[in-house]
Design a protein around this motif. Structure first.
Motif, mmCIF file in Angstrom:
data_model
loop_
_atom_site.group_PDB
_atom_site.id
_atom_site.type_symbol
_atom_site.label_atom_id
_atom_site.label_comp_id
_atom_site.label_asym_id
_atom_site.label_seq_id
_atom_site.Cartn_x
_atom_site.Cartn_y
_atom_site.Cartn_z
ATOM 1 N N LYS A 203 0.915 -1.216 0.026
ATOM 2 C CA LYS A 203 -0.116 -0.022 -0.014
ATOM 3 C C LYS A 203 0.722 1.310 -0.157
ATOM 4 O O LYS A 203 0.543 2.185 -0.644
ATOM 5 N N LYS A 207 0.634 4.246 -2.828
ATOM 6 C CA LYS A 207 0.602 5.495 -2.608
ATOM 7 C C LYS A 207 1.621 6.572 -3.353
ATOM 8 O O LYS A 207 1.373 7.476 -3.927
ATOM 9 N N LYS A 210 0.958 6.959 -6.599
ATOM 10 C CA LYS A 210 -0.155 7.947 -6.979
ATOM 11 C C LYS A 210 0.319 9.419 -6.991
ATOM 12 O O LYS A 210 -0.115 9.965 -7.815
#
Length: 224
Positions: A203, A207, A210
């Motif tokens: 995760k 992130k 992104k």
């Protein structure tokens, strides 16, 4: 004397002028110090190297350079803590190793120029936590690999931020005009997208992806 060097080392030497004391940690072949000396960019340059073979390389390559001093030392362990340093340079190591070296030094250091092999976001976090400003933060391409060169200063530059965007991408004002910045972002995005099932398995890396994608869109919009 013709000195063959890399884009990384040349980029670092270009940032240094009129220095009294420069310390290069992990000097390896002493290319940085010989360039500084040959171009009268520093009065005295110290090469600190902990490993036997690179240390001997440094000694052999600096014969005849009267203002270069070689010290066999693990970081600053064998370096005089009373010496005030104008510039400390470290290249060719991971960010965590660099930070560990700097945290173990009790010397007063005005400027730190770092070119980490990885985790450059940790360098920006170190700057924030230790009240350094970021004077330069740009990308160089060396042997088809992108590297960040980050110049930390106690007096000049932009205040370091610990926002996720600034940690991973650097300050927009410093990065947006770097000609390699777009290629750097594209490369980061490509590498992260190649990680299988990134969103579910990692995760934090998802992130990070992104953040880079958003930054790239912002850059492309600005260029239009």
């Amino acid at each position: 004397m013709k000195i063959m060097t890399s884009n990384r080392i040349q980029s670092i030497t270009n940032l240094i002028n009129n220095a009294k004391i420069v310390v290069d940690v992990g000097s390896d072949h002493a290319k940085l110090s010989t360039i500084l000396s040959s171009n009268n960019k520093a009065e005295t340059i110290y090469n600190l190297e902990k490993n036997d073979k690179p240390f001997l390389n440094s000694v052999n390559n600096t014969k005849g350079f009267k203002n270069i001093i070689n010290i066999k030392s693990d970081g600053f362990a064998n370096f005089d803590s009373n010496i005030e340093i104008d510039y400390c340079t470290i290249s060719g190591m991971g960010a965590l190793t660099m930070i560990d070296i700097l945290c173990k030094s009790s010397n007063k250091i005005s400027n730190i120029i770092l070119c980490p092999n990885n985790n450059e976001h940790l360098i920006r976090l170190f700057a924030h936590n230790n009240f350094y400003k970021i004077k330069k933060d740009f990308i160089v391409l060396d042997n088809d690999i992108f590297y960040s060169v980050i110049w930390l200063s106690k007096t000049d530059g932009i205040k370091a931020s610990k926002s996720k965007k600034n940690l991973y991408c650097g300050n927009w004002k410093l990065k947006r005009e770097n000609l390699l910045y777009k290629e750097f972002l594209i490369n980061k995005i490509k590498l992260l997208k190649n990680i299988d099932d990134l969103k579910r398995k990692n995760k934090s890396k998802y992130k990070e992806l992104k953040i880079y994608e958003k930054e790239l869109k912002k850059l492309e919009k600005k260029k239009d």
